[in-house]
Design an enzyme around this catalytic site. Sequence first.
Site, PDB file in Angstrom:
ATOM      1  N   ARG A 175       0.857  -1.175   0.000  1.00 55.83           N
ATOM      2  CA  ARG A 175       0.000   0.000   0.000  1.00 55.83           C
ATOM      3  C   ARG A 175       0.898   1.231   0.000  1.00 55.83           C
ATOM      4  NH1 ARG A 175      -0.837   2.358   5.054  1.00 55.83           N
ATOM      5  NH2 ARG A 175       0.313   1.363   6.736  1.00 55.83           N
ATOM      6  N   ARG A 179      -2.292  10.806   2.598  1.00 60.58           N
ATOM      7  CA  ARG A 179      -2.933  11.588   3.651  1.00 60.58           C
ATOM      8  C   ARG A 179      -3.636  12.783   3.028  1.00 60.58           C
ATOM      9  NH1 ARG A 179       1.808  12.204   8.093  1.00 60.58           N
ATOM     10  NH2 ARG A 179       2.053   9.996   8.617  1.00 60.58           N
ATOM     11  N   ARG A 252      20.956  -5.578   0.609  1.00 56.19           N
ATOM     12  CA  ARG A 252      21.369  -4.309   0.026  1.00 56.19           C
ATOM     13  C   ARG A 252      22.313  -3.633   1.009  1.00 56.19           C
ATOM     14  NH1 ARG A 252      21.782  -3.052  -4.748  1.00 56.19           N
ATOM     15  NH2 ARG A 252      21.074  -0.896  -4.621  1.00 56.19           N
ATOM     16  N   ARG A 283      19.617   9.999  -0.779  1.00 58.03           N
ATOM     17  CA  ARG A 283      19.234  11.113   0.088  1.00 58.03           C
ATOM     18  C   ARG A 283      20.466  11.792   0.665  1.00 58.03           C
ATOM     19  NH1 ARG A 283      16.425   8.051   5.309  1.00 58.03           N
ATOM     20  NH2 ARG A 283      18.167   6.730   5.897  1.00 58.03           N
ATOM     21  N   GLU A 303      23.907   9.224   0.859  1.00 56.65           N
ATOM     22  CA  GLU A 303      23.760   7.771   0.944  1.00 56.65           C
ATOM     23  C   GLU A 303      23.667   7.162  -0.448  1.00 56.65           C
ATOM     24  OE1 GLU A 303      20.661   6.336   3.454  1.00 56.65           O
ATOM     25  OE2 GLU A 303      21.346   7.463   5.205  1.00 56.65           O
ATOM     26  N   TYR A 350      13.781  -7.164   8.376  1.00 58.37           N
ATOM     27  CA  TYR A 350      13.973  -5.730   8.585  1.00 58.37           C
ATOM     28  C   TYR A 350      13.267  -5.324   9.870  1.00 58.37           C
ATOM     29  CZ  TYR A 350      14.209  -0.752   8.211  1.00 58.37           C
ATOM     30  OH  TYR A 350      14.473   0.560   8.494  1.00 58.37           O
ATOM     31  N   ASP A 352      12.741  -2.164  12.745  1.00 57.47           N
ATOM     32  CA  ASP A 352      12.979  -0.829  13.270  1.00 57.47           C
ATOM     33  C   ASP A 352      13.570  -0.982  14.666  1.00 57.47           C
ATOM     34  OD1 ASP A 352      12.140   0.822  11.155  1.00 57.47           O
ATOM     35  OD2 ASP A 352      10.030   0.560  11.703  1.00 57.47           O
TER      36      ASP A 352
END
Length: 370
Positions: A175, A179, A252, A283, A303, A350, A352
Amino acid sequence: MPANKKYDFLIVGAGLYGAVFAHEAKKHGKSSLVIDKREHIGGNTFCKKIEDINVHAYGAHIFHTNDKRIWDYVNDFVPFNRYTNSPVANYKGKLYNLPFNMNTFYQLWGVKTPLEAKEIIEKQSNKHKKNRPENLEEQALSLVGEDIYFKLIKGYTEKQWGRKATELPAFIIKRLPLRFTFDNNYFNDSYQGIPIGGYNELTGALLEGIDVQLGVNYFKHKKALDDKATQIVFTGKIDEFYNYEFGKLQYRGLRFDHQLLDTDNYQGNAVINYTENEIPYTRIIEHKHFEFGQQKKTVITKEFPLEASTESEPYYPINDDRNNKIYLEYKKKASKDSVIFGGRLAEYKYYDMHQVIAAALTKTKNLFEK
């Protein structure tokens, strides 16, 4: 603990998982030796001090969670500031707010109401609706249409993964949050911030009073190190632990280009994404903005994504079918082993930061509070 063992646990890796595990073990009267091949604690959260600026040496780390228990846990060690992540995208010199919100839609189309924005997105995306999108590009176009996809998603995603969007599986983008409010806060989480003084304050507090040895390669001294402890906690690459028996897992990688600049404010924001393919980096981070710094100089980091080799540092697991099948073989083997595997590399997942901490707390609770 057996008489010939000095420690209850040998913890391989001084990142968040290892540090939380060691801290919780100490609370329960257990001893640990924490080792790391790097010359510092904190894993990828490590901050290097340059011109009194805490530079996130391995890329931007912004703590965010909806779990009050985890938020309270980390704030017991160090207070966090009120930093809110509001990145900006640069596409061919024009700036767009992220995540996709009414500010972005106004910048793209000049629309001022949610209804106007929804009509444009619906018109563009309806042309690309398919029962089963065959790749990431088809999936993204069916969700947000051409303008958002080609300007703000395609180039960034292809750089990040090192593959054409038409070659990436559709499931990567399940998805795309849209917003329809003027809200640039990237995360929806209730709690967000940066440790005051940097992440070294957090991992240093977690490891206080615990034996730590840095610059130690576990695999070069495996037998001698294993003999020091009753149990091993391993937070490195699970395929490396088993000597790549079932094949190498793919990741990666990232290359960081840190630059000290003789200006007090380079870009006015902590994070600016570069979303066109022609620019090789994804970025630019300006670190002082994470802590509202007023220093006379600034440090920026570009990066550059790359394929992670055996020698380079792995960052993002490539959780496609091939790699997941290989990982399941390692997981099956690990389930018969007495070693505790935890963290992003050991679980090939992955995570956080708050998820790593939660996983370590769950593991230690199950071990020590039976």
